[in-house]
Structure formats: C-alpha cells, structure tokens
Motif scaffolding. Structure first.
Motif, mmCIF file in Angstrom:
data_model
loop_
_atom_site.group_PDB
_atom_site.id
_atom_site.type_symbol
_atom_site.label_atom_id
_atom_site.label_comp_id
_atom_site.label_asym_id
_atom_site.label_seq_id
_atom_site.Cartn_x
_atom_site.Cartn_y
_atom_site.Cartn_z
ATOM 1 N N GLY A 199 0.810 -1.213 0.000
ATOM 2 C CA GLY A 199 0.000 0.000 0.000
ATOM 3 C C GLY A 199 0.843 1.262 0.000
ATOM 4 N N LEU A 200 1.889 1.294 0.813
ATOM 5 C CA LEU A 200 2.756 2.473 0.856
ATOM 6 C C LEU A 200 3.568 2.608 -0.428
ATOM 7 N N SER A 201 3.982 1.468 -1.001
ATOM 8 C CA SER A 201 4.786 1.528 -2.233
ATOM 9 C C SER A 201 3.972 1.995 -3.426
ATOM 10 N N SER A 202 2.621 1.843 -3.344
ATOM 11 C CA SER A 202 1.780 2.245 -4.475
ATOM 12 C C SER A 202 1.577 3.761 -4.550
ATOM 13 N N LEU A 203 1.940 4.475 -3.480
ATOM 14 C CA LEU A 203 1.745 5.925 -3.477
ATOM 15 C C LEU A 203 2.882 6.609 -4.230
ATOM 16 N N PRO A 204 2.584 7.684 -4.941
ATOM 17 C CA PRO A 204 3.637 8.400 -5.679
ATOM 18 C C PRO A 204 4.655 9.002 -4.711
ATOM 19 N N GLU A 205 5.930 8.823 -5.010
ATOM 20 C CA GLU A 205 6.990 9.322 -4.142
ATOM 21 C C GLU A 205 6.968 10.846 -4.062
ATOM 22 N N GLY A 206 6.542 11.498 -5.158
ATOM 23 C CA GLY A 206 6.531 12.959 -5.167
ATOM 24 C C GLY A 206 5.599 13.548 -4.127
ATOM 25 N N MET A 207 4.551 12.833 -3.778
ATOM 26 C CA MET A 207 3.608 13.327 -2.786
ATOM 27 C C MET A 207 4.293 13.475 -1.432
ATOM 28 N N ARG A 208 5.086 12.480 -1.059
ATOM 29 C CA ARG A 208 5.785 12.544 0.234
ATOM 30 C C ARG A 208 6.817 13.668 0.217
ATOM 31 N N GLN A 209 7.534 13.799 -0.894
ATOM 32 C CA GLN A 209 8.548 14.848 -0.985
ATOM 33 C C GLN A 209 7.913 16.237 -0.912
ATOM 34 N N SER A 210 6.752 16.389 -1.531
ATOM 35 C CA SER A 210 6.070 17.687 -1.485
ATOM 36 C C SER A 210 5.650 18.030 -0.064
ATOM 37 N N ALA A 211 5.154 17.019 0.648
ATOM 38 C CA ALA A 211 4.730 17.253 2.022
ATOM 39 C C ALA A 211 5.916 17.633 2.900
ATOM 40 N N LEU A 212 7.058 16.970 2.701
ATOM 41 C CA LEU A 212 8.254 17.304 3.472
ATOM 42 C C LEU A 212 8.728 18.714 3.133
ATOM 43 N N ALA A 213 8.615 19.084 1.848
ATOM 44 C CA ALA A 213 9.045 20.411 1.428
ATOM 45 C C ALA A 213 8.175 21.502 2.045
ATOM 46 N N LEU A 214 6.914 21.164 2.351
ATOM 47 C CA LEU A 214 6.022 22.123 2.982
ATOM 48 C C LEU A 214 6.253 22.233 4.486
ATOM 49 N N GLY A 215 7.217 21.457 5.016
ATOM 50 C CA GLY A 215 7.566 21.580 6.426
ATOM 51 C C GLY A 215 7.002 20.498 7.319
ATOM 52 N N MET A 216 6.299 19.560 6.745
ATOM 53 C CA MET A 216 5.781 18.472 7.574
ATOM 54 C C MET A 216 6.904 17.506 7.942
ATOM 55 N N ARG A 217 6.823 16.974 9.154
ATOM 56 C CA ARG A 217 7.814 15.980 9.572
ATOM 57 C C ARG A 217 7.449 14.621 8.997
ATOM 58 N N ASP A 218 8.436 13.723 8.990
ATOM 59 C CA ASP A 218 8.239 12.413 8.375
ATOM 60 C C ASP A 218 7.082 11.656 9.054
ATOM 61 N N GLY A 219 7.027 11.722 10.384
ATOM 62 C CA GLY A 219 5.953 11.039 11.095
ATOM 63 C C GLY A 219 4.594 11.607 10.765
ATOM 64 N N GLN A 220 4.520 12.950 10.583
ATOM 65 C CA GLN A 220 3.255 13.573 10.211
ATOM 66 C C GLN A 220 2.816 13.140 8.820
ATOM 67 N N VAL A 221 3.762 13.046 7.914
ATOM 68 C CA VAL A 221 3.434 12.600 6.552
ATOM 69 C C VAL A 221 2.868 11.181 6.590
ATOM 70 N N LEU A 222 3.516 10.323 7.386
ATOM 71 C CA LEU A 222 3.076 8.931 7.472
ATOM 72 C C LEU A 222 1.669 8.842 8.056
ATOM 73 N N ARG A 223 1.444 9.519 9.186
ATOM 74 C CA ARG A 223 0.154 9.399 9.867
ATOM 75 C C ARG A 223 -0.977 10.101 9.118
ATOM 76 N N SER A 224 -0.701 11.289 8.556
ATOM 77 C CA SER A 224 -1.765 12.121 7.992
ATOM 78 C C SER A 224 -2.024 11.885 6.519
ATOM 79 N N ILE A 225 -1.036 11.376 5.795
ATOM 80 C CA ILE A 225 -1.199 11.246 4.342
ATOM 81 C C ILE A 225 -1.041 9.801 3.877
ATOM 82 N N GLU A 226 0.120 9.203 4.166
ATOM 83 C CA GLU A 226 0.437 7.903 3.564
ATOM 84 C C GLU A 226 -0.454 6.774 4.105
ATOM 85 N N LEU A 227 -0.536 6.649 5.429
ATOM 86 C CA LEU A 227 -1.337 5.555 5.976
ATOM 87 C C LEU A 227 -2.821 5.683 5.613
ATOM 88 N N PRO A 228 -3.418 6.885 5.670
ATOM 89 C CA PRO A 228 -4.825 6.980 5.242
ATOM 90 C C PRO A 228 -5.040 6.572 3.787
#
Length: 521
Positions: free
Chosen positions: A404-433
């Motif tokens: 499930g996590l591998s199916s998500l586009p990598e650019g989405m995570r990078q964009s979220a990190l670039a906006l200042g979100m921490r890795d744990g926030q990206v995982l909980r708020s975007i990737e896992l949902p």
C-alpha cells in the motif's frame, strides 16, 4: 495539622487498599479451580467429566479441559501446571511416561509407580476398577475366513491386510513398532487414523485391522473379533488418576475407587457413541447409580439432530472463545505487522529480511507450531494459541502495508516534506490513510484465515468451535463435527462480508480524496 491528617488518611487508604488486594488474591488462590484434563477419545472424555462432577459435588471448584491430546501433551500439561489431573492407564504410565519395559512382568503396584513418579512431582491414585488394554480387532467374518484368532496368526496370513492404526498407537513405546517386532509381523501400517474414524473405516471395508481398547463400545456393535495377545505383549492398563503431587485425592477416592468395572465403562462408552448421549449426562447418571441414589431412567436412544447440536447450550461460550482468539491475535498482528510493513517500505534494504522473518513460519504446520510454543511458553491453552495465531496473521499484514505504501507516488511525500511536515506527520496524515484500503485487505485476509486456524487451538485446550470438531472425531459423530465446522465457516464468511463492506468505504474515501478538485495556483 491538616497536612498531617491528610497524610494519615492517605496512609490508611493505601493500607486498606493493600489489605483488600491481598485478601482478594488469597481468595482467588483458594478458589482457583482444579483443572481436569482428558485425551481425545470417548472414554477419557467421560472419565474426565466424572472426575469434574465428583469434585464439584464435594465443594471443590473444577473445570474440565476436554480432548487436549496424546500422552506427551498431557505429560507436558501436568509438568507446567496447566492441568492438575487426568485419567490414565498404568501400562501407559510405565511404558510412555516412565520409559520402562513392562512386557511379561508383574504389573507394578501403585506404591511402586508413585516411587518412580515422585521425582517428577506426580502421583497416581484412585484405581477406578477396570483394565482397558490395547488390542487388535478385525471384522468377525474376515477373521473367521482367514482363521485368525490371535495376533500371531496375522504373521501367517498371505492375503494383504490393510491396517487402520491410530496416530498415538503408531508412535507409542507400547504401540505398533514394538508389537511388530515382538510378533514378527510383516504388515505395513500406512497412514494414521483418528481412533473413532478407524472404526468407521473398518465397517466400510476400507481397512482390515485396527487398534482397539477392550472397553470400546464399537467392538460389540460392529461384531468385531478382538485378537488374543498370545505372547502377552501388552501390559495391564488399569485405569487410575494421574495427578500432581499437591492434589488432594480423598474426595475422588471415596467416590470412585473401584467403582467402575469393564461392563460399566463399556456401557458409558456405548451411551455416548451409540445412543448420542452427552458426556455430562452419562457421567451424572453413573454417579447417581454408584452413590446409591435414584438415577433418572435414561431416555430412549436419540441421536441429536444437527439443529439440536448446532444450538446446544455451549454455542455462546464456544463462539466467545473463538472470537476472542481471532480478534486478540489479530490486534497483536496489526500492532506488530503495520510497523514492520512501514519499516520495510522506509528501509528497502531490510525488506527482504523482514519478509523472510514473517514468512518462515507459514509453511510450519499449525500443530507443530503449537507444540513448539507449549514448550517455549511452558503452558497449554490460550497463550500459546494466541501467539501462534498472531504469528500466522503477520505475513498478509506486513506485505499489504508495504504494498500500500509503495503504491503511493513518491513525489507526494517529498512535497509534504518540502512544505515543512515531519516524516511522522506525513506517514500518519497522508500515507497511511491513502494506503488504508490495501492495508485493510491484508488485515481482512489474516482475520478470515485465523477463523479456520483457530479451530486447531482446541487440541491444546484453548477452546473455541474446534471443541465440537475434535469431540465429534473422538466419538465418530458426524453431526457433532458439523455443528462445529458449520458455525466456523459461517463466521469466516460473516467476517469476510463485514470487512468487504468496510474496505469498500475505505476505497470510496480514497477515491474521493484523489478526485477532489485542486485549488488553482
């Protein structure tokens, strides 16, 4: 002054609480029930229930863990305190537990047996009054046609004979291997059969010779010839109670010592196997007769219908135990499997090792894994069964979390990190949902598989719907087996439909998130 008073009040409160806790613990220790075990054949079920009822009638709380397994499992259960006592036979104790050769020797006394058992913290007591020896049996017409009356005669038969031997008899020190050597039998045993099913196979002509107990009710019903043990290979198998040294056997001795002869035991076996009576009812009627009471006249033979078996009073308890095993193990597997899947996604170099770790147990037969966990945990029952089911549920959860996590586009995570979100926030708020539907599919697979696997847990006393299946095998009652198998299958289907409904909602939520209009730059 007020501070001192407050401290004194606090101290009194803690002292009262501690005293109450100690009193509760003491009461719980006093009220801890005696655990009676039994093996997986009719006679052991009945005797275990008789023992439980005697203890309860004497004011001692007791529970009966039915059909736990063979002698090795029962020995382990006694050793680790999971069981306090169970019905056993002197020949089995001598050969299987003590590893002594009792062939051709005078049967040891209870005093001698207790001297040998004392270093193990065990004892034998309460000789029940009957000898239930092992034997070989054939259909009467076949035995007459071939001129077979004794075990030695089998070596002279030129026609091929198919053996239907129980699993335990094939492995016992006083079982097939030693018997074959003692009589120089040229026969090949083949695969093991459950003891109850072996009689059915014999009646249907699928096998020609089976191992039997001399008190089996099926011998008379199927018109079998019990072959004479002309070389006195089998020792005496006098029925006794094998127990931990700390168990007080006085109430049991007063009620049961010498009270059960071969005819009484054979009649009780027949009441269950031929008349369809329950273990509880047969035990209660025997005790009423043996204690001089007026037992109610047994009803006419009546084989319970499937509906009666299915909706028997134990259904709620068995469903509760089964669901507890399934959902508790699933919760453990989710708590471990999802983080492992995330780690496999975050650290691709570890993915192969993690998948190998969770996948290595999948080919292991469930009974073998349960036996290993009994030794590891040091007990039978709920805990090793829970651990086994949790381990089996890991692989689909770990794999689907990673997928499930591998199916998500990598650019989405990078964009979220670039906006200042921490890795744990990206995982909980975007990737896992967003990966939730795929993860949930793995959880659904694990849950449905565990419903079926949990039926095996009854072999180590963990309860559940498997109790009916195992008991049905023991007494050759197809209706009873189906009364356990059908609700287990319906439970699996029900869980499948429930998880499918939730999965569709998750999939719809994910699609809505993806299709939502984006704000113009």
């Amino acid at each position: 002054m007020s501070g001192t008073t407050a401290r004194m009040a606090t101290w009194r409160w803690w002292r009262t609480t501690a005293a109450a806790l100690l009193a509760g613990l003491s009461l719980a220790a006093v009220a801890a029930p005696v655990v009676v075990g039994s093996k997986r054949f009719t006679e052991s079920y009945i005797l275990g229930e008789v023992v439980r009822q005697v203890l309860v009638d004497a004011g001692t709380p007791a529970v009966h863990r039915q059909g736990l397994g063979n002698t090795a499992v029962m020995e382990q259960a006694l050793a680790n305190g999971s069981v306090d006592l169970y019905p056993e036979y002197t020949g089995t104790i001598v050969r299987e537990l003590l590893k002594r050769d009792g062939a051709g020797a005078t049967a040891p006394s209870l005093q001698q047996l207790n001297e040998w058992l004392a270093p193990r913290g065990l004892k034998v007591a309460v000789p029940l009054g009957f000898n239930n020896s092992y034997a070989l049996a054939m259909r009467e017409d076949d035995a007459a046609r071939l001129g077979v009356t004794s075990i030695s005669d089998l070596a002279r038969v030129h026609a091929p004979l198919r053996l239907g031997l129980s699993h335990e008899f094939l492995e016992r020190a006083d079982g097939w291997g030693a018997l074959q050597r003692a009589y120089a039998l040229p026969l090949t045993p083949g695969n093991g059969l459950d003891h109850g099913l072996a009689y059915q196979a014999l009646a249907q002509g699928q096998v020609d010779v089976v191992d039997a107990y001399t008190t089996d009710a099926q011998i008379q019903r199927l018109h079998l010839r019990v072959l004479r043990d002309d070389r006195n290979f089998f020792p005496r198998y006098d029925a006794v109670l094998l127990m931990r040294a700390a168990v007080d056997e006085r109430a049991l001795a007063a009620a049961l010592a010498g009270r059960i002869d071969e005819n009484a035991m054979r009649a009780m076996n027949a009441a269950v196997e031929l008349d369809g009576r329950t273990f509880d009812a047969v035990a209660r009627e025997f005790l009423a007769r043996s204690q001089g009471g007026q037992a109610a006249a047994p009803p006419a033979p009546h084989h319970l219908t499937f509906r009666e078996r299915l909706f028997a009073p134990d259904l709620a308890r068995l469903l509760r135990e089964h669901l507890t095993l399934v959902f508790a193990s699933l919760a453990i597997a989710v708590a471990i499997g999802v983080p492992m899947g995330v780690l496999a996604h975050r650290k691709p170099g570890l993915a192969g090792m993690l998948f190998a770790v969770v996948g290595v147990v999948q080919p292991i037969p469930s009974l073998a894994l349960l036996a290993f966990l009994i030794v590891l945990v040091g007990s039978i029952g709920f805990v090793p069964a829970l651990l086994a089911l949790s381990v089996y549920a890991l692989l689909p959860i770990v794999r689907n979390t990673h997928a499930g996590l591998s199916s998500l586009p990598e650019g989405m995570r990078q964009s979220a990190l670039a906006l200042g979100m921490r890795d744990g926030q990206v995982l909980r708020s975007i990737e896992l949902p967003l990966a939730a539907p795929t993860i949930f599919a793995g959880i659904k697979t694990a849950a449905v598989l565990n419903v079926g696997t949990a039926t095996v847990a009854t072999f180590i006393g963990a309860g559940g719907l498997g109790e009916r299946i195992v008991a049905g095998l023991a007494v050759n009652d197809t209706t009873l087996m189906l009364a356990g198998a059908v609700p287990a299958a319906l439970l699996a289907l029900g869980l499948q439909w429930a998880f499918d409904a939730v999965e569709r909602r998750l999939g719809g939520a994910r699609s809505a998130t993806r299709d939502a209009p984006r704000a113009s730059p």
